[in-house]
Write a protein that holds these residues in place. Structure first.
Motif, PDB file in Angstrom:
ATOM      1  N   ILE A  41     -20.415 -17.619 -20.195  1.00  0.00           N
ATOM      2  CA  ILE A  41     -19.108 -18.170 -19.846  1.00  0.00           C
ATOM      3  C   ILE A  41     -18.073 -17.059 -19.946  1.00  0.00           C
ATOM      4  N   VAL A  42     -17.095 -17.067 -19.059  1.00  0.00           N
ATOM      5  CA  VAL A  42     -16.077 -16.020 -19.057  1.00  0.00           C
ATOM      6  C   VAL A  42     -14.723 -16.639 -19.394  1.00  0.00           C
ATOM      7  N   PRO A  43     -13.794 -15.857 -19.943  1.00  0.00           N
ATOM      8  CA  PRO A  43     -12.494 -16.398 -20.355  1.00  0.00           C
ATOM      9  C   PRO A  43     -11.722 -17.112 -19.256  1.00  0.00           C
ATOM     10  N   ASP A  44     -11.804 -16.610 -17.997  1.00  0.00           N
ATOM     11  CA  ASP A  44     -11.063 -17.256 -16.905  1.00  0.00           C
ATOM     12  C   ASP A  44     -11.552 -18.688 -16.673  1.00  0.00           C
ATOM     13  N   GLU A  45     -12.853 -18.892 -16.792  1.00  0.00           N
ATOM     14  CA  GLU A  45     -13.394 -20.248 -16.634  1.00  0.00           C
ATOM     15  C   GLU A  45     -12.925 -21.154 -17.769  1.00  0.00           C
ATOM     16  N   VAL A  46     -12.924 -20.600 -18.966  1.00  0.00           N
ATOM     17  CA  VAL A  46     -12.454 -21.379 -20.124  1.00  0.00           C
ATOM     18  C   VAL A  46     -10.989 -21.743 -19.942  1.00  0.00           C
ATOM     19  N   ALA A  47     -10.172 -20.793 -19.517  1.00  0.00           N
ATOM     20  CA  ALA A  47      -8.744 -21.055 -19.317  1.00  0.00           C
ATOM     21  C   ALA A  47      -8.534 -22.162 -18.289  1.00  0.00           C
ATOM     22  N   GLY A  48      -9.293 -22.128 -17.193  1.00  0.00           N
ATOM     23  CA  GLY A  48      -9.162 -23.159 -16.174  1.00  0.00           C
ATOM     24  C   GLY A  48      -9.535 -24.530 -16.687  1.00  0.00           C
ATOM     25  N   LEU A  49     -10.605 -24.607 -17.460  1.00  0.00           N
ATOM     26  CA  LEU A  49     -11.040 -25.892 -18.006  1.00  0.00           C
ATOM     27  C   LEU A  49     -10.046 -26.419 -19.039  1.00  0.00           C
ATOM     28  N   LEU A  50      -9.521 -25.539 -19.881  1.00  0.00           N
ATOM     29  CA  LEU A  50      -8.561 -25.970 -20.894  1.00  0.00           C
ATOM     30  C   LEU A  50      -7.292 -26.512 -20.253  1.00  0.00           C
ATOM     31  N   GLY A  51      -6.870 -25.873 -19.153  1.00  0.00           N
ATOM     32  CA  GLY A  51      -5.708 -26.381 -18.425  1.00  0.00           C
ATOM     33  C   GLY A  51      -5.973 -27.761 -17.862  1.00  0.00           C
ATOM     34  N   LEU A  52      -7.165 -27.955 -17.313  1.00  0.00           N
ATOM     35  CA  LEU A  52      -7.535 -29.252 -16.751  1.00  0.00           C
ATOM     36  C   LEU A  52      -7.580 -30.328 -17.828  1.00  0.00           C
ATOM     37  N   TYR A  53      -8.027 -29.951 -19.028  1.00  0.00           N
ATOM     38  CA  TYR A  53      -8.181 -30.921 -20.111  1.00  0.00           C
ATOM     39  C   TYR A  53      -6.901 -31.111 -20.925  1.00  0.00           C
ATOM     40  N   GLY A  54      -5.868 -30.359 -20.577  1.00  0.00           N
ATOM     41  CA  GLY A  54      -4.594 -30.508 -21.276  1.00  0.00           C
ATOM     42  C   GLY A  54      -4.573 -29.920 -22.669  1.00  0.00           C
ATOM     43  N   VAL A  55      -5.386 -28.906 -22.918  1.00  0.00           N
ATOM     44  CA  VAL A  55      -5.444 -28.266 -24.239  1.00  0.00           C
ATOM     45  C   VAL A  55      -4.429 -27.126 -24.281  1.00  0.00           C
ATOM     46  N   THR A  56      -3.527 -27.161 -25.241  1.00  0.00           N
ATOM     47  CA  THR A  56      -2.475 -26.153 -25.346  1.00  0.00           C
ATOM     48  C   THR A  56      -2.355 -25.651 -26.786  1.00  0.00           C
ATOM     49  N   GLY A  57      -1.443 -24.720 -26.996  1.00  0.00           N
ATOM     50  CA  GLY A  57      -1.095 -24.267 -28.337  1.00  0.00           C
ATOM     51  C   GLY A  57      -2.209 -23.523 -29.039  1.00  0.00           C
ATOM     52  N   PRO A  58      -2.250 -23.606 -30.368  1.00  0.00           N
ATOM     53  CA  PRO A  58      -3.230 -22.857 -31.165  1.00  0.00           C
ATOM     54  C   PRO A  58      -4.681 -23.166 -30.801  1.00  0.00           C
ATOM     55  N   ARG A  59      -4.936 -24.416 -30.441  1.00  0.00           N
ATOM     56  CA  ARG A  59      -6.319 -24.778 -30.076  1.00  0.00           C
ATOM     57  C   ARG A  59      -6.766 -24.017 -28.834  1.00  0.00           C
ATOM     58  N   ARG A  60      -5.874 -23.904 -27.863  1.00  0.00           N
ATOM     59  CA  ARG A  60      -6.186 -23.162 -26.641  1.00  0.00           C
ATOM     60  C   ARG A  60      -6.461 -21.698 -26.979  1.00  0.00           C
ATOM     61  N   GLU A  61      -5.603 -21.105 -27.805  1.00  0.00           N
ATOM     62  CA  GLU A  61      -5.779 -19.698 -28.160  1.00  0.00           C
ATOM     63  C   GLU A  61      -7.070 -19.474 -28.928  1.00  0.00           C
ATOM     64  N   GLN A  62      -7.416 -20.423 -29.795  1.00  0.00           N
ATOM     65  CA  GLN A  62      -8.647 -20.298 -30.568  1.00  0.00           C
ATOM     66  C   GLN A  62      -9.870 -20.268 -29.657  1.00  0.00           C
ATOM     67  N   LEU A  63      -9.910 -21.162 -28.675  1.00  0.00           N
ATOM     68  CA  LEU A  63     -11.053 -21.224 -27.776  1.00  0.00           C
ATOM     69  C   LEU A  63     -11.103 -20.020 -26.823  1.00  0.00           C
TER      70      LEU A  63
END
Length: 265
Positions: A41-63
């Motif tokens: 898995i690459v960071p860009d894919e993770v960023a796209g999924l987190l945006g879709l799932y509405g994950v923000t803030g410290p949790r987003r940065e941690q993942l």
């Protein structure tokens, strides 16, 4: 582990596998492999999924940090010849966990064992002295996880695990009493009289890793890891039942100290 986290977040967001895959330009099959750890898995894919799932803030940065450092080796991958593959996987999960519950009916669990106690049981298990010392070094390194306050560890010990009448057991009981005084460690004893009511519940460890749960189930010569809710839920219920019949932390410490003082008397 990261794939499991993303799967849990997708389900929480009520997004289907097909919808998530389409959003980041992957096929359903590829995203499924990603979630089950069968594809890098690459960071860009993770960023796209987190945006879709509405994950923000410290949790987003941690993942995202997790995604960026997936290839960075942990201590269990460096200079740890005594660590089996299973133990290395367990060490990885322990490192990420913020909550650990350990049920051990017959032995003091590995994260709380003294070197002499661990060595004695490894030798009884038929390992050579060389194998024992290398595995012992790895086990002591695993125990360093409890030195940090970003994890809370609960040990549920069957009373038979505390019984012994030699210096090794006395020192082990003394070490348990010291460990019980640590703010991030809770030790509770399940009385022998209560154990038959629980049925045959073998040793297992529940690891809470963010929104995910992993259960490590011990068997005679190996163990297995479970992360699907259908399989982890029964163990969570068992842990709850054990908590209901276990002595309080205060009474457990008193029982440990009493047994320690009785050794050799």
């Amino acid at each position: 582990m990261l794939g499991g986290e993303l799967r849990a977040l997708r389900k929480d967001a009520r997004v289907t596998l097909e919808q998530a895959a389409a959003a980041i330009g992957l096929s359903k099959q590829v995203l499924s492999r990603l979630e089950t750890g069968q594809r890098n898995i690459v960071p860009d894919e993770v960023a796209g999924l987190l945006g879709l799932y509405g994950v923000t803030g410290p949790r987003r940065e941690q993942l995202l940090t997790m995604a960026r450092t997936l290839d960075d080796p942990g201590w269990w991958e460096l200079n740890a010849p005594g660590l089996t593959q299973e133990s290395a996987t367990l060490a990885d999960y322990e490192e990420r966990a913020t909550r650990i519950t350990d049920w051990s009916p017959l032995l003091v669990p590995g994260l709380l064992q003294t070197p002499d106690y661990a060595r004695a049981f490894m030798l009884d298990d038929g390992l050579t002295s060389t194998e024992v010392e290398s595995r012992l070094a790895a086990r002591m390194r695993r125990q360093e996880r409890l030195d940090r306050d970003d994890v809370h560890y609960t040990a549920l010990l069957g009373e038979p695990a505390l019984i012994g009448n030699d210096d090794i057991h006395r020192d082990q009981l003394a070490a348990l009493a010291v460990a019980a005084d640590r703010p991030n460690v809770t030790i509770r004893v399940v009385p022998t009289r209560s154990m038959p009511r629980l049925g045959r519940v073998g040793a297992f460890m529940v690891l809470g890793i963010s929104s995910s749960t992993v259960v490590h189930v011990e068997m005679a010569r190996s163990g297995t890891f479970l992360d699907e809710e259908a399989f982890t839920t029964p163990y969570l219920r068992r842990a709850g039942r054990l908590g209901e019949v276990a002595l309080s932390a205060t009474l457990s410490l008193r029982r440990i100290v009493d047994l320690r003082d009785e050794v050799g008397v």
